[in-house]
Design an enzyme around this catalytic site. Structure first.
Site, mmCIF file in Angstrom:
data_model
loop_
_atom_site.group_PDB
_atom_site.id
_atom_site.type_symbol
_atom_site.label_atom_id
_atom_site.label_comp_id
_atom_site.label_asym_id
_atom_site.label_seq_id
_atom_site.Cartn_x
_atom_site.Cartn_y
_atom_site.Cartn_z
ATOM 1 N N ASP A 8 0.884 -1.165 0.000
ATOM 2 C CA ASP A 8 0.000 0.000 0.000
ATOM 3 C C ASP A 8 0.923 1.217 0.000
ATOM 4 O O ASP A 8 1.451 1.605 1.040
ATOM 5 C CB ASP A 8 -0.893 -0.005 1.242
ATOM 6 C CG ASP A 8 -1.782 1.220 1.327
ATOM 7 O OD1 ASP A 8 -2.268 1.684 0.276
ATOM 8 O OD2 ASP A 8 -1.992 1.722 2.449
ATOM 9 N N GLU A 67 -1.270 -1.491 -4.787
ATOM 10 C CA GLU A 67 -2.499 -0.733 -5.030
ATOM 11 C C GLU A 67 -2.257 0.318 -6.106
ATOM 12 O O GLU A 67 -1.213 0.975 -6.124
ATOM 13 C CB GLU A 67 -2.966 -0.058 -3.740
ATOM 14 C CG GLU A 67 -4.308 0.630 -3.896
ATOM 15 C CD GLU A 67 -4.859 1.181 -2.594
ATOM 16 O OE1 GLU A 67 -5.675 2.117 -2.666
ATOM 17 O OE2 GLU A 67 -4.473 0.693 -1.510
ATOM 18 N N ASP A 139 -2.221 0.899 7.514
ATOM 19 C CA ASP A 139 -1.474 0.780 6.256
ATOM 20 C C ASP A 139 -0.967 -0.641 6.028
ATOM 21 O O ASP A 139 -0.956 -1.131 4.899
ATOM 22 C CB ASP A 139 -0.308 1.779 6.223
ATOM 23 C CG ASP A 139 -0.814 3.219 6.236
ATOM 24 O OD1 ASP A 139 -1.441 3.617 5.247
ATOM 25 O OD2 ASP A 139 -0.598 3.912 7.242
#
Length: 173
Positions: A8, A67, A139
């Site tokens: 991420d 992502e 996260d």
């Protein structure tokens, strides 16, 4: 038994999560955050690159998923996020890993069942799916969600491929 590294990305905090997959079982191997500080973007990108390179060396993942950038309200933030993604992708490609990319909606749908899930829902489901004693930091949970999304995607593609073959062979027997 693929080991998957999910990322991420962020220019200040980059989450990472590592899972090992055996059949339908996913096992938690590790997760955390690479934190950067200061105003020098190039130095922050180097920290992200070096941190992920070290994680790749330590865990030896066979697959890498990240992502995708979404269009934020602030163009400057979106550009910095894109550069953080670039640093992460270069770390992966330097280790000869192919890169799979997923949107936030795809990740949330794979982990929670809805693309509009909140961060807390992702944390809860990651904790549940990986049988963790506590919810990971947001996260890191998002990064584990990326890894889980990738695994579910490759499992679905393999199942669809197998069904297509069995249907084809079934007709001609």
């Amino acid at each position: 038994m693929p080991i998957i590294l999910g990322v991420d990305p962020g220019s200040r905090i980059t989450g990472y999560g590592i899972i090992e997959c055996t059949g339908r079982q996913q096992t938690y191997l590790g997760s955390g955050c690479i934190r950067t500080s200061g105003d020098d973007l190039a130095a922050r990108l180097k920290i992200i690159f070096d941190g992920l390179s070290e994680i790749i060396t330590q865990y030896q993942p066979e697959q890498f998923a990240i992502e995708r950038v979404f269009m934020a309200k602030n163009a400057d933030s979106a550009l910095k996020l894109g550069q953080a993604r670039g640093a992460a992708i270069v770390a992966a490609t330097n280790a000869d890993l192919s890169v799979a990319e997923y949107s936030a909606t795809q990740i949330k749908s794979a982990v929670v069942g809805t693309g509009r899930a909140k961060k807390e829902q992702v944390q809860h489901m990651v904790q549940h799916l990986l049988k963790l004693p506590a919810a990971p930091q947001a996260d890191a949970a998002d990064a584990l969600g990326v890894a889980l999304c990738h695994y579910h995607t490759i499992q679905s593609l393999a199942a669809m491929s197998g069904q297509a073959k069995s249907r084809t062979y079934g007709r001609y027997k």
